[in-house]
Design an enzyme around this catalytic site. Sequence first.
Site, mmCIF file in Angstrom:
data_model
loop_
_atom_site.group_PDB
_atom_site.id
_atom_site.type_symbol
_atom_site.label_atom_id
_atom_site.label_comp_id
_atom_site.label_asym_id
_atom_site.label_seq_id
_atom_site.Cartn_x
_atom_site.Cartn_y
_atom_site.Cartn_z
ATOM 1 N N HIS A 1 6.506 9.902 3.591
ATOM 2 C CA HIS A 1 5.555 9.208 2.718
ATOM 3 C C HIS A 1 5.123 7.887 3.343
ATOM 4 O O HIS A 1 3.931 7.570 3.400
ATOM 5 C CB HIS A 1 6.179 8.964 1.345
ATOM 6 C CG HIS A 1 5.316 8.170 0.423
ATOM 7 N ND1 HIS A 1 4.623 8.730 -0.632
ATOM 8 C CD2 HIS A 1 5.016 6.853 0.395
ATOM 9 C CE1 HIS A 1 3.942 7.786 -1.257
ATOM 10 N NE2 HIS A 1 4.177 6.636 -0.656
ATOM 11 N N GLU A 2 6.097 7.117 3.810
ATOM 12 C CA GLU A 2 5.772 5.815 4.390
ATOM 13 C C GLU A 2 4.913 5.960 5.640
ATOM 14 O O GLU A 2 3.910 5.268 5.812
ATOM 15 C CB GLU A 2 7.062 5.056 4.720
ATOM 16 C CG GLU A 2 7.937 4.727 3.530
ATOM 17 C CD GLU A 2 7.188 4.004 2.434
ATOM 18 O OE1 GLU A 2 6.262 3.235 2.751
ATOM 19 O OE2 GLU A 2 7.507 4.218 1.260
ATOM 20 N N HIS B 1 1.256 6.494 5.214
ATOM 21 C CA HIS B 1 0.410 5.311 4.996
ATOM 22 C C HIS B 1 -0.246 4.893 6.307
ATOM 23 O O HIS B 1 -1.425 4.531 6.348
ATOM 24 C CB HIS B 1 1.234 4.156 4.435
ATOM 25 C CG HIS B 1 1.504 4.256 2.972
ATOM 26 N ND1 HIS B 1 0.512 4.195 2.024
ATOM 27 C CD2 HIS B 1 2.660 4.414 2.282
ATOM 28 C CE1 HIS B 1 1.033 4.312 0.816
ATOM 29 N NE2 HIS B 1 2.343 4.451 0.951
#
Length: 639
Positions: A429-430, A433
Amino acid sequence: MHMLSFIGALALPVFVCAQSCEPASLSPRLAGVDLEKFRLTPNAEYVDSDQQIPISTTNVGLIEQSYVETAIKLVRETFPTASFRLREDHYVGDNGVAHVHFRQTVHDLDVDNGDFNVNVGRDGSVFSYGNSFYTGPVPSITQLTKRDFTDPVAALKFALTHLQLPITAGDVSAESTEHPHKYILRGTSGAVTDPKARLVYLVKPEGTLCLVWRVETDVDDNWLLTYVDAKTAEDIHGVVDYISEATFQVYGWGINDPGQVDSRAVLTDPWNLKESPLTWFSDGQKNWTTTRGNNGIAQENINNLPTYLNNFRPDSPTQNFSYEYPAGGSPKDYINASITQLFYTANAYHDLLYTLGFNEKAGNFQWNNSGLGGKDKDYVILNAQDGASRNNADFATPPDGSPARMRMYLFTHTTPPRDGVFESGIVIHEYTHGLSMRLTGGPDNSRCLSAFESASMGEGWGDFMATAIRLKPSDTRATDYGMGMWVYNDEKGIRQYLYSTSMETNPLNYTSLNRMWEAHAGGTVWASMLYEVLWNLIDKHGKNDGPRPTFDERGVPRDGKYLAMKIVIDAMALQPCNPDFVQARNAILDADQALTGGQNKCEIWTGFAKRGLGQGAEYGRGRRVGSYDIPSGVCQKKI
């Protein structure tokens, strides 16, 4: 032989919040300051491939000079009186579409939210484009010639005070640079690097143009661009935050967390030389025996230090990174395993994204690009057990050429605490970004996911990629997934609803956004839509349960899972700066058109329309109109 010991967990978002928590702000670490109210207001339009584009923009052949000239011609025809500059981050994606980016200028100053992106197809004609150029009256140059504006130090001090940033600015001086209106602000303390200020214009929400100081401050928890009124230095018109919330013994790729398997796997040389030709332990200049290489550098940061090069990381002359991960142990007892797991997951995801098109030209994260395009010296700084916070994770994405920074924290919902790096969905998820911020608006512009809907999609893409990667062979469209279940020790996860194709389990739709104001909540809506599209494509094309896609002769993934991931990634590069949901949906349709000739329109439209983003859906600030309609003829059955 190189071995890493990792846990392959894949599923949590930045600045996550359990359902009982108050909604997180743009960046919750600024005590007493809600950055949500400073979000930039989107003003972009997107002309998709179905709309009529002037035939005069057509050139034959896709050599660099031709596609750039085609793009310049379109901008000039669209805005005959506008001034603009060509940015240097244009490239041709692996789907054959060229991406060219422009920045509007007024009196030789950038209009910082005046962007124009042109996508040129394989045949040399304009495929689609987006823009947010200012079209109102140009202010007089008198304010500049008479220097009727404050100095950058005053702007910095106002930003520090108003946003309560932990920077001390006593005897600060503004040091000139090669740019006449760009300064380095020396003499502060508390920042990772010296603050910077640049004089630019900004289009305000009401459509007027304002002269502002763009003040850049990196305080580790927040990496901000603050737009301070240049005339008064007493008003903030917007804020952008770059931070979105060997032999290896690890949890392997596709394993989301320790709850899924009894033990970790020992993996030997897990890289692919096509995606990481220098392996994971070399940058082309030095071969490392620690968790450092071309794609990332992993270390502990328990004491929350702003530096990282001298922090502890495991070292093995034989590159045998096998370490104990005792069940129920204290985090400090397995720090080697933690760092190794983080290094593995980040590198494995780098390699998968490379295969799907996020390469050097597109602005990926590598220290050495080996002359293949993009800017060097921007691997990902990977901090394990970072002491800056708890129950969270974050990722800072500066423009191409500057290292990204991922900080993984401990989660205190269990005793002892659980380490977020072992839930790989959080890491994925990170990292996503960084993917979405580098692709949207081009590699040199990290300000294009700063409005509410675009920031929401930034969160949603992270959840979507993490969920798609962890699908199991036995999964069907009836399988539901949560986010952050392991670290929160909660089978419901941290989102309002599970990701599900059942409207009873997850009733979210486009108009749900009318009741939301926080990006993680909005991101759940976007990821729910993408989950529908994912399963529609899997039902049509099947599911590859292997760690890498296979492609046909056109470069199209042969299965539905990787096809969905591919067109979602391709669409990021097509869409305009700060897109809304409707524009991003259209970009996904365009991505499928460019990649497959539009063979999956029915599946894509059906997925979005099911959750209210059908043909008639409309975006309005604070008020959205949903539609469950599919365009006529899109889903006609062939006889």
